[in-house]
Write a protein that holds these residues in place. Sequence first.
Motif, PDB file in Angstrom:
ATOM      1  N   VAL A 102       0.878  -1.176   0.000  1.00  0.00           N
ATOM      2  CA  VAL A 102       0.000   0.000   0.000  1.00  0.00           C
ATOM      3  C   VAL A 102       0.907   1.215   0.000  1.00  0.00           C
ATOM      4  N   ASP A 103       0.610   2.173  -0.863  1.00  0.00           N
ATOM      5  CA  ASP A 103       1.449   3.370  -0.993  1.00  0.00           C
ATOM      6  C   ASP A 103       0.578   4.602  -0.764  1.00  0.00           C
ATOM      7  N   LEU A 104       0.766   5.248   0.393  1.00  0.00           N
ATOM      8  CA  LEU A 104      -0.004   6.437   0.762  1.00  0.00           C
ATOM      9  C   LEU A 104       0.934   7.636   0.858  1.00  0.00           C
ATOM     10  N   GLY A 105       0.646   8.675   0.075  1.00  0.00           N
ATOM     11  CA  GLY A 105       1.546   9.809   0.126  1.00  0.00           C
ATOM     12  C   GLY A 105       0.952  11.129  -0.280  1.00  0.00           C
ATOM     13  N   GLY A 106      -0.306  11.130  -0.707  1.00  0.00           N
ATOM     14  CA  GLY A 106      -0.932  12.379  -1.152  1.00  0.00           C
ATOM     15  C   GLY A 106      -2.434  12.239  -1.177  1.00  0.00           C
ATOM     16  N   HIS A 129      -4.919   2.584  -8.542  1.00  0.00           N
ATOM     17  CA  HIS A 129      -4.854   3.905  -7.911  1.00  0.00           C
ATOM     18  C   HIS A 129      -6.247   4.257  -7.388  1.00  0.00           C
ATOM     19  N   ARG A 130      -6.294   4.799  -6.198  1.00  0.00           N
ATOM     20  CA  ARG A 130      -7.562   5.195  -5.597  1.00  0.00           C
ATOM     21  C   ARG A 130      -7.457   6.619  -5.037  1.00  0.00           C
ATOM     22  N   PRO A 131      -8.456   7.469  -5.307  1.00  0.00           N
ATOM     23  CA  PRO A 131      -8.449   8.814  -4.721  1.00  0.00           C
ATOM     24  C   PRO A 131      -8.865   8.774  -3.256  1.00  0.00           C
ATOM     25  N   ILE A 132      -8.432   9.767  -2.504  1.00  0.00           N
ATOM     26  CA  ILE A 132      -8.848   9.918  -1.112  1.00  0.00           C
ATOM     27  C   ILE A 132      -9.772  11.130  -1.036  1.00  0.00           C
ATOM     28  N   PRO A 133     -11.022  10.940  -0.658  1.00  0.00           N
ATOM     29  CA  PRO A 133     -11.930  12.089  -0.527  1.00  0.00           C
ATOM     30  C   PRO A 133     -11.339  13.137   0.407  1.00  0.00           C
ATOM     31  N   LEU A 147     -10.695   3.000   4.707  1.00  0.00           N
ATOM     32  CA  LEU A 147     -10.771   3.183   3.256  1.00  0.00           C
ATOM     33  C   LEU A 147      -9.673   2.398   2.555  1.00  0.00           C
ATOM     34  N   ILE A 148      -8.454   2.475   3.084  1.00  0.00           N
ATOM     35  CA  ILE A 148      -7.324   1.786   2.471  1.00  0.00           C
ATOM     36  C   ILE A 148      -7.486   0.269   2.578  1.00  0.00           C
ATOM     37  N   ALA A 149      -7.874  -0.210   3.759  1.00  0.00           N
ATOM     38  CA  ALA A 149      -8.021  -1.655   3.965  1.00  0.00           C
ATOM     39  C   ALA A 149      -9.112  -2.230   3.069  1.00  0.00           C
ATOM     40  N   LEU A 150     -10.223  -1.523   2.933  1.00  0.00           N
ATOM     41  CA  LEU A 150     -11.316  -2.011   2.087  1.00  0.00           C
ATOM     42  C   LEU A 150     -10.885  -2.044   0.620  1.00  0.00           C
ATOM     43  N   ALA A 151     -10.159  -1.031   0.188  1.00  0.00           N
ATOM     44  CA  ALA A 151      -9.668  -1.003  -1.190  1.00  0.00           C
ATOM     45  C   ALA A 151      -8.719  -2.172  -1.447  1.00  0.00           C
ATOM     46  N   LEU A 152      -7.845  -2.477  -0.468  1.00  0.00           N
ATOM     47  CA  LEU A 152      -6.928  -3.599  -0.607  1.00  0.00           C
ATOM     48  C   LEU A 152      -7.690  -4.921  -0.655  1.00  0.00           C
ATOM     49  N   GLY A 481       8.506   3.283  -7.932  1.00  0.00           N
ATOM     50  CA  GLY A 481       9.516   2.726  -7.043  1.00  0.00           C
ATOM     51  C   GLY A 481       9.086   2.633  -5.602  1.00  0.00           C
ATOM     52  N   SER A 482       8.309   3.614  -5.124  1.00  0.00           N
ATOM     53  CA  SER A 482       7.942   3.602  -3.705  1.00  0.00           C
ATOM     54  C   SER A 482       7.051   2.421  -3.359  1.00  0.00           C
ATOM     55  N   GLY A 483       6.086   2.111  -4.231  1.00  0.00           N
ATOM     56  CA  GLY A 483       5.197   0.989  -3.969  1.00  0.00           C
ATOM     57  C   GLY A 483       5.863  -0.354  -4.181  1.00  0.00           C
ATOM     58  N   ILE A 484       6.597  -0.489  -5.292  1.00  0.00           N
ATOM     59  CA  ILE A 484       7.310  -1.737  -5.567  1.00  0.00           C
ATOM     60  C   ILE A 484       8.370  -1.975  -4.496  1.00  0.00           C
ATOM     61  N   GLY A 485       9.071  -0.909  -4.120  1.00  0.00           N
ATOM     62  CA  GLY A 485      10.108  -1.047  -3.100  1.00  0.00           C
ATOM     63  C   GLY A 485       9.563  -1.518  -1.770  1.00  0.00           C
ATOM     64  N   ALA A 486       8.360  -1.055  -1.404  1.00  0.00           N
ATOM     65  CA  ALA A 486       7.752  -1.506  -0.146  1.00  0.00           C
ATOM     66  C   ALA A 486       7.461  -3.001  -0.191  1.00  0.00           C
ATOM     67  N   ALA A 487       6.951  -3.480  -1.330  1.00  0.00           N
ATOM     68  CA  ALA A 487       6.688  -4.917  -1.483  1.00  0.00           C
ATOM     69  C   ALA A 487       7.997  -5.707  -1.447  1.00  0.00           C
ATOM     70  N   LEU A 488       9.047  -5.175  -2.050  1.00  0.00           N
ATOM     71  CA  LEU A 488      10.345  -5.846  -2.042  1.00  0.00           C
ATOM     72  C   LEU A 488      10.910  -5.936  -0.628  1.00  0.00           C
ATOM     73  N   LEU A 489      10.761  -4.864   0.146  1.00  0.00           N
ATOM     74  CA  LEU A 489      11.240  -4.899   1.526  1.00  0.00           C
ATOM     75  C   LEU A 489      10.408  -5.854   2.372  1.00  0.00           C
ATOM     76  N   ALA A 490       9.101  -5.922   2.083  1.00  0.00           N
ATOM     77  CA  ALA A 490       8.267  -6.910   2.776  1.00  0.00           C
ATOM     78  C   ALA A 490       8.773  -8.311   2.469  1.00  0.00           C
TER      79      ALA A 490
END
Length: 501
Positions: A102-106, A129-133, A147-152, A481-490
């Motif tokens: 999960v990549d949250l930044g904006g 990609h999902r918008p945040i109201p 919101l994030i957990a349900l989207a996942l 890179g930020s999202g893929i990198g998080a999965a790689l570190l996991a």
Amino acid sequence: MGKAQWLSVALGCVAAVMCTVATTLVARQAVARSRWSRAVAVVRGFEEDCATPTERLQRIVNSLSVEMFAGLASEGTSMVRMLLTCVDALPDGSEEGIYYSVDLGGTSFRVMKLELGSGSMVINKKVEHRPIPEDLTKGTSEDLFNLIALALKNFIQREGGGDEGRALGFTFSFPVRQVSISSGSLIRWTKEFSIEEAVGKDVAQCLNEALVRNGLNLHVTALVNNAVGTLAMGHYYDEDTVAAVIIGAGNNASYIERNAAIAKCRGLLTDSDLTVVNVEWGSFRSPQIPLTPYDICSSEAERNHYDQAFEKVISGVYLGEIARLVFQRMAQESDLFGSSVNCLSTPFIFSTPSLAAIREDDSPDLRVVGRVLEEHLKIQDVPLKTRRLVVRICDIVTRRAARLAAAGIVAVLQKIGRDGTLCGTTFVRKIRGEPKRSVVAIEGGLYQGYSIFREYLNEAVDEILGDEIASTVSLRVMEEGSGIGAALLAASYSSTRQNSV
């Protein structure tokens, strides 16, 4: 009165009228020239205030590097936080299996599924990609993470994958004080977020609780900043990757540091000799950074005018706004844009993508500039010479931002001894044998999608480093890179392996 006299009087009247008209026209032209001169003076003043000669950039490099040293020595002594990430093992290409992130930044977030094969091979990747109201950016942490957990959950179901025992990487692009690779408390919000009750909470735990509430058997294995995620992806493909920089809506850097150079918080350090540091350089301030009244005004509504000063003159959130404020000042000084300038008083109505479109317009009549001004600022029929002035403003904003970002990159290289100088002095180190290769991973739409910004940045890096050292430095784009990198570190931290960086 005779005919000749009438004719003489008539001619006199005509001459008087023509003289009056001519005088009026001359006066109007003089006023127009004066107004144009005032508008040009605004642009010239702005350009002078934004100047970034190489010598000034080098002083910024030295100043930021000093702050980085101070930030590693103790808490609260530096303008840059130098947050320890607890990441001491970066992906090496041997990771295998299916992982999520999960990549949250904006104002939006991403969910991702990554299938890995050995040998640095991404077999399959799925991203949504999902918008945040807007109300959730100022609501409660429970609502945001639900919101994030349900989207996942919905994403996993659509992909037909199971969540049993899967490791999850969580990219959280806000300052966090980490106590382990899988946990960390929020220090403060940046960008558009202001959920005050979340400050101080463990954001990984917040997401884990939301996952449980939504019936998912997942837990956060790796909590990372977006710059750290990008560094992980860079290292996955190239072991010479020593740092990563985000140059998009926000701006930040991370790099690999020797534990011996970290005096603070030694209890967090592991048996590894190295730790990834999240610089958090957005709050860096220096008298050498060329700030203008337009930069200060762009943050008048915020608590601290100079808060995140370095980020605000570089990141995509603010560049369009800086240009708008200059346009507004020009309109106040002249009638450059006519009477249709109401939109110029609306904050953030002029975006950085619009600024980029204007700067990259190479048509003879600058038709793209005219279209952007009409569509986004409702300013019509702008003369060609005014369009050229608009392009110049966008270029000034772009050039300063790119060159300051370059100074930040070189400061990181200086901190780890990869810039060819000895502790920031002008003494050039003699390189014995083959010089070390340094790869800097870069993610962000400003660098990836704005070619002129990229050219200015690359040019400035070469200027500061000099040809010999610049030839050893490679700037490499990392898509997502930020999202893929998080999965790689996991993947790295879910295995029993303990890799060294």
